[in-house]
Design an enzyme around this catalytic site. Sequence first.
Site, PDB file in Angstrom:
ATOM      1  CG  ASP A 311      38.279  31.931  36.756  1.00 11.37           C
ATOM      2  OD1 ASP A 311      37.718  31.689  36.440  1.00 11.37           O
ATOM      3  OD2 ASP A 311      39.089  32.511  38.100  1.00 11.37           O
ATOM      4  CG  ASP A 508      42.163  34.601  41.424  1.00  9.82           C
ATOM      5  OD1 ASP A 508      41.210  33.506  40.837  1.00  9.82           O
ATOM      6  OD2 ASP A 508      42.103  35.613  42.652  1.00  9.82           O
ATOM      7  CG  ASP A 512      41.776  29.498  37.685  1.00  4.93           C
ATOM      8  OD1 ASP A 512      41.486  29.126  37.022  1.00  4.93           O
ATOM      9  OD2 ASP A 512      41.742  30.883  38.552  1.00  4.93           O
TER      10      ASP A 512
END
Length: 611
Positions: A311, A508, A512
């Site tokens: 990410d 995080d 996600d």
Amino acid sequence: MFAPIAIFKLRSLLVAVATAGLVVGIVAWLAGKEGWSTWAWIAGTVPVLAALIAEIITSLRRGDVGLDIVAALSMSAALAFGEPLAGNVVALMYAGGQFLESYAEGRARREMTALLGRVAHTAMRYAARGLEEVPIEALAAGDRILVRHGEVIPVDGDLSSDGALVDESAMTGEGVPVEKRAGEEVPSGATNVGNAFDLTVARPAAESTYANIVRLVRQAQESKAPSVRIADRFAIWFLLLTLVIAGAAWWISGDRVRALAVLVVATPCPLILALPVAIISGMSRAAKSGVLVKSGGALEMLAKIRTAILDKTGTLTFGQATISDIKTSGKWNADEVLRLAASLDQASNHVVAEALIAAAQQRGLKLSLPTEVSEDAGAGIVGAVDGRRVVVGGSRFVRARSQKGDPYALREGVPEGTAVVAVSIDGEVAGLIVLADQVRPDAASLLDAFRRAGIDRLVLASGDRKEVVAAVARQLQIDDAFGELSPEDKVEIVRRECSRAPTMMLGDGVNDAPALASADVGVAMGARGSAASSETADVVLLVDLLQNLTKALDVAHRTRRIALESVFVGLGLSIVAMIVAAFGYLPPVAGALVQEAIDVAVILNALRALK
């Protein structure tokens, strides 16, 4: 499920029973009381055999077929064939091996257990009548507490004193104390190694960084015992091989004692003892480096990862917009443009407004109160500051409300993938404030370390704008990049990559969590991040230090290599000893002693994963 302490006590008791039976039997035999010696040896064997059978039944109910069956067969055969001394020796060797495994596991768990032992229970809080000692559960955001020298910081907070020196090694693995300045956040779980200081509580104890770490560690310790996936691949074949060699030795020689000797030599086995020790040692070593690996299976899989999906926000970048440049026109200087824009943005709750206000405060600019404010949510804001009409927002919004100048004329040289805030003062375009979510300084070295660890494909998956994601991917030389993704889109990308190769997802945020759950290994950034992501992930970075993940990858590779060494060397020696026993050159009692020496060697080798 028995707690580790209860298992250790039970195994200690079984060792004592087997030892007592062996010693009493030998004394009786030397005294010419062969009948008594037989019963003493049987008494030293039966309790160990009973405990072993109960454990086998429990395993079979779970669908696990383990090598404990070989140990049960060897003890049962010894009793049935009239070899009680051999049965007692096997019982002692097996119970001793299990005891040694528990001792080694206890040593290997030391780092994770140390995390639990550092929890603070009380704090010194300032009250109207002075300091009072209160339970940490009574602390609330805004309370002011005193942290004395040597104390563990009980909650997350902002430093209210001029400075502090704290040791964060319990969470980061970095042994050098960290200096904190007034206003900086100090994490719970760190130790004050300098002078006493005041701390303003940022959040309740239950929501603090360290409380979350403790909860995750307990979750890891209470999960299924360390994975023996490697053992599962070998156990059934080794069991069949043992039975074949034992049966052939009996059938060819006609001597059932040879079959017993083969079973004895195969018990206990390196697969039973060494693998859990190696896996727990690796988990403990990772914890010392600031990475919580929740299961042995996750540690083993971490060593096989070939694709990493990352990410962007909060992982490769800081997740906070910061000012990278201020472009001005005409008579306006950068600080005045920022001061007026930040003053007006005090009336907005937009995330960009927070960034402007924070930047102005860091520069020591004095903000004024805005009046006559009118905001078009998501587009811009208009108001009066110090008698001036100020407009702050997107370029189109500001241009439509200005009589002089064009924000687009100032965009030359602005890097692709950055956001801009236009500012107009008294109808004249005064400047552009360029904002960017800065790439972490350790991001490039992290990706290089990934490649050195055998990860040959890097993918960037983010919900941010495509052009921003593409810019970050180019900067970091990432193989593929996807932007403007929904949580469902991320899951689809993870599943597609998992079908190609073992895949790790690093993220995080709450969004996600589904992708982390879908990956072969999900890694959550920071124990204080999204509870959903840290709960779902297989691996949690206890602090937001990306380099700690590279340490965990190194630990995983080394642990798996040591585990395989223990398996192949231990099984190889066991098979050689079984063949020698099948030819009648290794009687049962001597075979048990030989196998015990093999077990001790492979356990000591497995403990190398701690280093």
